[in-house]
Every structure is written in structure tokens, then in C-alpha cells.
Enzyme design. Sequence first.
Site, PDB file in Angstrom:
ATOM      1  N   GLU A 122      -0.851   7.585  13.107  1.00 56.03           N
ATOM      2  CA  GLU A 122      -0.972   6.295  13.812  1.00 56.03           C
ATOM      3  C   GLU A 122      -0.454   5.146  12.951  1.00 56.03           C
ATOM      4  O   GLU A 122      -0.265   5.298  11.735  1.00 56.03           O
ATOM      5  CB  GLU A 122      -2.425   6.039  14.209  1.00 56.03           C
ATOM      6  N   LYS A 141     -16.643   5.636  11.484  1.00 53.04           N
ATOM      7  CA  LYS A 141     -17.361   4.738  10.568  1.00 53.04           C
ATOM      8  C   LYS A 141     -18.708   4.367  11.126  1.00 53.04           C
ATOM      9  O   LYS A 141     -18.867   4.241  12.338  1.00 53.04           O
ATOM     10  CB  LYS A 141     -16.551   3.458  10.392  1.00 53.04           C
TER      11      LYS A 141
HETATM   12  N1  PSU Z   1     -11.347   3.080  12.127  1.00 51.92           N
HETATM   13  C1  PSU Z   1     -10.929   2.937  10.841  1.00 51.92           C
HETATM   14  N2  PSU Z   1      -9.714   2.404  10.599  1.00 51.92           N
HETATM   15  C2  PSU Z   1      -8.876   2.018  11.606  1.00 51.92           C
HETATM   16  C3  PSU Z   1      -9.328   2.206  12.963  1.00 51.92           C
HETATM   17  C4  PSU Z   1     -10.551   2.724  13.170  1.00 51.92           C
HETATM   18  O1  PSU Z   1     -11.653   3.267   9.925  1.00 51.92           O
HETATM   19  O2  PSU Z   1      -7.778   1.530  11.335  1.00 51.92           O
HETATM   20  C5  PSU Z   1      -8.398   1.818  14.073  1.00 51.92           C
HETATM   21  C6  PSU Z   1      -7.804   3.082  14.743  1.00 51.92           C
HETATM   22  O3  PSU Z   1      -6.452   2.814  15.074  1.00 51.92           O
HETATM   23  C7  PSU Z   1      -8.617   3.213  16.013  1.00 51.92           C
HETATM   24  C8  PSU Z   1      -8.864   1.756  16.347  1.00 51.92           C
HETATM   25  O4  PSU Z   1      -7.957   3.890  17.052  1.00 51.92           O
HETATM   26  O5  PSU Z   1      -9.124   1.139  15.100  1.00 51.92           O
HETATM   27  C9  PSU Z   1     -10.004   1.590  17.304  1.00 51.92           C
HETATM   28  O6  PSU Z   1     -10.029   0.288  17.759  1.00 51.92           O
HETATM   29  P1  PSU Z   1     -10.987  -0.102  18.985  1.00 51.92           P
HETATM   30  O7  PSU Z   1     -12.387   0.028  18.442  1.00 51.92           O
HETATM   31  O8  PSU Z   1     -10.606  -1.503  19.302  1.00 51.92           O
HETATM   32  O9  PSU Z   1     -10.685   0.860  20.076  1.00 51.92           O
END
Ligand code: PSU
Length: 304
Positions: free
Chosen positions: A28, A162
Site C-alpha cells: 500500500e 493498532k
Molecule cells: N494503521 C497503521 N498505519 C497506517 C494505516 C493504518 O498503523 O498507515 C493506514 C492504512 O492505509 C489503513 C488506513 O488502510 O490507515 C485506515 O484508515 P481508515 O481508518 O481511515 O480507514
Amino acid sequence: MQQLANHLLFSEEVRTALQEQRPVVALESTVIAHGLPYPSNIEVAQAMEDTIRAEGATPATIGIFDGRIRIGLSEDEVARLGTEKQVQKVSRRDLALTLATKQLGATTVAGTMLCASLAGIRFFATGGIGGVHRGAEVSMDISADLTELSRTPVLVTCAGAKSILDLDLTLEYLETQGVPVIGWQTNELPAFYVRSSGRYLPHRADDIDTVVTTARLQWALGLHGLIVACPIPEAYAMNAAPLEAATDEALQLARAQGIRGAATTPFVLSHVARITTGESIVANKALLVNNALWAARFARAYYR
Ligand code: PSU
Ligand code: MN
């Protein structure tokens, strides 16, 4: 009608690997643009690619450039995503508009799974997936990563999620959506910086063959995504208590500043990194590289 192929642009390396049915691992780009500070973001993106190549697979970092989905990025393109100020965060809902307006875009887990699947890639390595946020019973903030897993046939290798998230609700939601969560040599859901979360998983795998056979069956049955959750390597695992305190502080700050929607995850991530100084970044890099390693091994076994 526009052909799908017009919207995908493959690097030479990835195109050849796919044509020859060799193992490819998607990566990603939100973690590069919004997940980690410069220059750690670029260093770890490169380290993940190197690890995948050393394991005999081909890395395919995915991003949105000039109205096209790019599958496999050059070092310059990764650097651009890691340094530019205005990079769109691209989940499923954002994909078409980001392409239409030719904005620079970094794909989340959901966005990357979707693009990987359009490109014919089945394996994907990342750090942590998005999940159900704490307080989601009021905010309804549930990452689109979870619904993407229920509809797109890609195996996601990650270090769990996390603890900025509500891990119990995240597991409940994945169960509702029919997404298998397989502990890699563990009975517990890993919690990103720490190896265990106290939440037991219904499934575990101890060898590559079990993972690959499960993935084959999952897809043969017409089912979709699956998660293989790998704990962070022991040497890099952090202490849970200070992290918990940093998370609470970051969440309070987010509430006080009225941070909402797609901005929430990047905001909380950067505050936790700041409060825990550099330690969380070192750990983050280590688990990303470890996940790239295992994803490459799973992909290699699958295409053998
Ligand atoms: N968790 C991490 N680092 C990240 C992300 C999540 O520890 O960079 C990023 C990933 O790309 C994940 C996104 O898909 O955040 C999720 O965002 P949201 O909660 O807005 O869906
Ligand atoms: Mn959200």
C-alpha cells in the site's frame, strides 16, 4: 465503454512477473504518504521491496498517478508519495474521483486490495489494517478495510491492528463480515507494536502450507479476503503501558480538535509516534519488513 486495462499501468517488472505467473506481493502507499514521517516512510517502503525480491517474489507498490492506477512504482514515484504535501488518501469510495481529477493518490488497505485484485494480484503485505474505532457505537467510524476484506479476494498479511482501535469490536465486525483471521504461529490477535492483545483468535497456522491451502480453498469456494496476522518480531516489540497512555492522549486530542472521518487515523498515528518518540517508528518499520517477508513466502508457495 472504457476498458479496465486503460486505467491500470503496470511497471515492466510487475507485468512480466504476472505474465509468467510468478509470485507478486502488493504494497500500500497510504503508509508512505500518511502513516510514517519522512524519511522513515521511504526507507521502509524500499526495505519492504528489497525483502520481497530477496525472497524470490516481485513487489508491486500501488498508487494513483495522473489518472491511472499504477501497479509497481519506481523509487522516484515512491519518493514523490513520501514527500508531497497534497496526497489524496484513497479508499474504495475515493478511487474513481481521484482518477477522474488526476490527483496524486495513496491507497489504503481497502484501496490497495481493490486495485491489486483488479490487477490480478492475490497477496498483500501491510503494517496494520484499519478497524472499528473506539467509540464507534456513537461515531460509526468503521474502516472500509473491513468491508473490503469481505468482498475482495486478497490475502492480507499484517501485524493485526493498532490499539488506537477497539480490537474487540474489530474482531466482532470481521466475524460478521465472514473474514477469516488466522494467527501466524500465535493464538492471539497481535496488536501491532505488541505481540499479543489478550484476544484469542479462532484460527491459527504454524506452517506455510496451511496458509496457502486455506487461501486456495477460500477462493475456490468463491469467498473473498483473509487476514494472516503476524506478531512483530520479539526484538522490536514495545511495552504496552506507555503506548496505551500515548493512545489515550492522542484520542483526547483528536476529540478536542474535532478531527473526524478519514483524517482520524493519520492524526492519531502521528501523535502516538510523537509521544513515544522514535521507538514506535523503529518498531513500525520492523513489523512492516517482517510482514513483507512472510507475504512473499506465502505468495511463493502459492505459485509453486
Ligand atoms: N494503521 C497503521 N498505519 C497506517 C494505516 C493504518 O498503523 O498507515 C493506514 C492504512 O492505509 C489503513 C488506513 O488502510 O490507515 C485506515 O484508515 P481508515 O481508518 O481511515 O480507514
Ligand atoms: Mn474511518
